[in-house]
Design a protein around this motif. Structure first.
Motif, PDB file in Angstrom:
ATOM      1  N   ALA A  58       0.868  -1.177   0.000  1.00 43.92           N
ATOM      2  CA  ALA A  58       0.000   0.000   0.000  1.00 43.92           C
ATOM      3  C   ALA A  58       0.905   1.227   0.000  1.00 43.92           C
ATOM      4  CB  ALA A  58      -0.897  -0.002   1.228  1.00 43.92           C
ATOM      5  N   ALA A  59       0.505   2.253  -0.737  1.00 47.26           N
ATOM      6  CA  ALA A  59       1.296   3.482  -0.835  1.00 47.26           C
ATOM      7  C   ALA A  59       0.445   4.680  -0.434  1.00 47.26           C
ATOM      8  CB  ALA A  59       1.814   3.660  -2.257  1.00 47.26           C
ATOM      9  N   ALA A  60       1.079   5.600   0.316  1.00 47.57           N
ATOM     10  CA  ALA A  60       0.401   6.812   0.781  1.00 47.57           C
ATOM     11  C   ALA A  60       0.796   7.991  -0.086  1.00 47.57           C
ATOM     12  CB  ALA A  60       0.784   7.091   2.234  1.00 47.57           C
ATOM     13  N   VAL A  61      -0.184   8.598  -0.715  1.00 45.38           N
ATOM     14  CA  VAL A  61       0.055   9.846  -1.434  1.00 45.38           C
ATOM     15  C   VAL A  61      -0.393  10.931  -0.456  1.00 45.38           C
ATOM     16  CG1 VAL A  61      -0.456  11.212  -3.496  1.00 45.38           C
ATOM     17  CG2 VAL A  61      -0.308   8.707  -3.644  1.00 45.38           C
ATOM     18  N   ILE A  62       0.578  11.373   0.369  1.00 45.88           N
ATOM     19  CA  ILE A  62       0.281  12.340   1.430  1.00 45.88           C
ATOM     20  C   ILE A  62       0.228  13.729   0.807  1.00 45.88           C
ATOM     21  CG2 ILE A  62       1.063  13.322   3.624  1.00 45.88           C
ATOM     22  CD1 ILE A  62       2.547  10.606   4.098  1.00 45.88           C
ATOM     23  N   ARG A  63      -0.939  14.373   0.978  1.00 49.83           N
ATOM     24  CA  ARG A  63      -1.173  15.658   0.334  1.00 49.83           C
ATOM     25  C   ARG A  63      -1.315  16.761   1.369  1.00 49.83           C
ATOM     26  NH1 ARG A  63      -6.515  16.602  -2.672  1.00 49.83           N
ATOM     27  NH2 ARG A  63      -6.549  18.677  -1.866  1.00 49.83           N
ATOM     28  N   LYS A  99       0.651  20.178  -2.561  1.00 50.98           N
ATOM     29  CA  LYS A  99       1.937  19.490  -2.499  1.00 50.98           C
ATOM     30  C   LYS A  99       1.753  18.026  -2.129  1.00 50.98           C
ATOM     31  CE  LYS A  99       3.714  22.083   0.570  1.00 50.98           C
ATOM     32  NZ  LYS A  99       3.483  23.268   1.326  1.00 50.98           N
ATOM     33  N   ILE A 100       2.639  17.182  -2.686  1.00 49.67           N
ATOM     34  CA  ILE A 100       2.632  15.743  -2.459  1.00 49.67           C
ATOM     35  C   ILE A 100       3.976  15.351  -1.852  1.00 49.67           C
ATOM     36  CG2 ILE A 100       2.547  13.482  -3.626  1.00 49.67           C
ATOM     37  CD1 ILE A 100      -0.118  14.983  -3.766  1.00 49.67           C
ATOM     38  N   PHE A 101       3.940  14.477  -0.849  1.00 49.41           N
ATOM     39  CA  PHE A 101       5.156  14.044  -0.154  1.00 49.41           C
ATOM     40  C   PHE A 101       5.748  12.801  -0.835  1.00 49.41           C
ATOM     41  CE2 PHE A 101       7.357  11.898   3.417  1.00 49.41           C
ATOM     42  CZ  PHE A 101       8.181  12.939   3.821  1.00 49.41           C
ATOM     43  N   ALA A 102       7.037  12.843  -1.134  1.00 52.19           N
ATOM     44  CA  ALA A 102       7.735  11.710  -1.768  1.00 52.19           C
ATOM     45  C   ALA A 102       9.022  11.433  -1.011  1.00 52.19           C
ATOM     46  CB  ALA A 102       8.050  12.040  -3.223  1.00 52.19           C
ATOM     47  N   THR A 103       9.440  10.160  -1.011  1.00 50.42           N
ATOM     48  CA  THR A 103      10.673   9.790  -0.320  1.00 50.42           C
ATOM     49  C   THR A 103      11.627   9.065  -1.267  1.00 50.42           C
ATOM     50  OG1 THR A 103       9.670   7.707   0.444  1.00 50.42           O
ATOM     51  CG2 THR A 103       9.576   9.578   1.955  1.00 50.42           C
ATOM     52  N   MET A 104      12.923   9.194  -0.977  1.00 49.84           N
ATOM     53  CA  MET A 104      13.951   8.493  -1.758  1.00 49.84           C
ATOM     54  C   MET A 104      14.393   7.267  -0.974  1.00 49.84           C
ATOM     55  SD  MET A 104      17.854   9.512  -2.676  1.00 49.84           S
ATOM     56  CE  MET A 104      17.648  10.893  -3.753  1.00 49.84           C
ATOM     57  N   ALA A 115      13.604  13.283   1.447  1.00 46.09           N
ATOM     58  CA  ALA A 115      12.176  13.490   1.175  1.00 46.09           C
ATOM     59  C   ALA A 115      11.978  14.887   0.610  1.00 46.09           C
ATOM     60  CB  ALA A 115      11.359  13.318   2.442  1.00 46.09           C
ATOM     61  N   ARG A 116      10.912  15.036  -0.160  1.00 49.91           N
ATOM     62  CA  ARG A 116      10.568  16.347  -0.729  1.00 49.91           C
ATOM     63  C   ARG A 116       9.058  16.477  -0.819  1.00 49.91           C
ATOM     64  NH1 ARG A 116      14.431  16.310  -5.987  1.00 49.91           N
ATOM     65  NH2 ARG A 116      16.408  16.311  -4.859  1.00 49.91           N
ATOM     66  N   TRP A 117       8.600  17.721  -0.709  1.00 53.63           N
ATOM     67  CA  TRP A 117       7.220  18.052  -1.039  1.00 53.63           C
ATOM     68  C   TRP A 117       7.252  18.503  -2.496  1.00 53.63           C
ATOM     69  CZ3 TRP A 117       3.011  17.009   1.720  1.00 53.63           C
ATOM     70  CH2 TRP A 117       3.162  16.748   3.090  1.00 53.63           C
ATOM     71  N   LEU A 118       6.507  17.825  -3.344  1.00 47.76           N
ATOM     72  CA  LEU A 118       6.495  18.132  -4.778  1.00 47.76           C
ATOM     73  C   LEU A 118       5.162  18.748  -5.178  1.00 47.76           C
ATOM     74  CD1 LEU A 118       8.070  14.759  -5.963  1.00 47.76           C
ATOM     75  CD2 LEU A 118       9.243  16.949  -5.754  1.00 47.76           C
ATOM     76  N   THR A 119       5.206  19.641  -6.149  1.00 44.20           N
ATOM     77  CA  THR A 119       3.992  20.237  -6.704  1.00 44.20           C
ATOM     78  C   THR A 119       3.748  19.601  -8.074  1.00 44.20           C
ATOM     79  OG1 THR A 119       5.219  21.963  -7.846  1.00 44.20           O
ATOM     80  CG2 THR A 119       4.487  22.452  -5.579  1.00 44.20           C
ATOM     81  N   LYS A 120       2.621  19.954  -8.710  1.00 45.98           N
ATOM     82  CA  LYS A 120       2.387  19.381 -10.046  1.00 45.98           C
ATOM     83  C   LYS A 120       3.496  19.781 -11.010  1.00 45.98           C
ATOM     84  CE  LYS A 120      -1.003  22.706 -11.759  1.00 45.98           C
ATOM     85  NZ  LYS A 120      -1.800  23.351 -10.759  1.00 45.98           N
TER      86      LYS A 120
END
Length: 133
Positions: A7-12, A16-21, A100-105
Motif C-alpha cells: 500500500a502506498a500513501a500519497v500524502i497531500r 503538495k505531495i510528499f515523496a521519499t527516496m 524526502a521532498r514536497w512536490l507540486t504538479k
C-alpha cells in the motif's frame, strides 16, 4: 513470479505531495510514495497507517483509493494500492528513507521515480490540476 501486495500513501498538503527516496536495496536512490507490504490479516489502510508510523514516525488519515497499480519487476509482481492521505500528527521524520521532498504538479517529474510509482504520477498530476486554486 512471486506476487507482493503493498500500500502506498500519497500524502497531500494542499497542492503538495510528499515523496521519499529509498535509502537501501536494489532501488536505492529512486523516489517513491511511502508505504510498504500488507501483512496477512491487515487491510491496505491498516498497513499504510502502520508503515507510516514505522517509517516516518507520523499518523495519517487514509482517504480514497486513487488506483491499484499492477507492475512486473524482474523478480516479482507488485500489486500496489495507492491512497490519498493526510498527515494528522508528526513531522514525517525519515527513519528509513534517504531524503524526502514536497512536490507540486510542476515538480512532480523532477525526481527519478520507481517504475511502479511512475505509473501513478500522471494520475496525481491530473488530480492536482483539477484542484481549485
Amino acid at each position: 513470479m512471486k506476487p507482493i501486495r503493498v500500500a502506498a500513501a500519497v500524502i497531500r498538503d494542499g497542492e503538495k505531495i510528499f515523496a521519499t527516496m529509498r535509502g537501501y536495496g536494489d532501488f536505492k536512490g529512486l523516489w517513491e510514495f511511502p508505504g510498504g507490504k500488507i501483512e496477512p490479516g491487515e487491510t491496505p489502510q491498516e498497513a499504510l497507517k502502520r508503515e507510516i508510523r514505522e517509517e516516518l514516525a507520523s499518523e495519517i488519515a487514509v482517504g480514497e483509493l486513487i488506483d491499484t497499480v499492477e507492475f512486473d519487476y524482474p523478480t516479482f509482481h507488485l500489486s500496489m494500492d495507492c491512497f490519498w492521505c493526510q498527515l494528522i500528527r508528526g513531522n514525517l521524520e525519515l527513519l528509513e528513507a534517504a531524503e524526502a521532498r514536497w512536490l507540486t504538479k510542476e515538480t512532480l517529474k523532477s525526481v527519478e521515480w520507481l517504475p511502479a510509482d511512475l505509473a501513478l504520477v500522471d494520475k496525481i498530476e491530473k488530480a492536482l490540476t483539477l484542484l481549485p486554486s
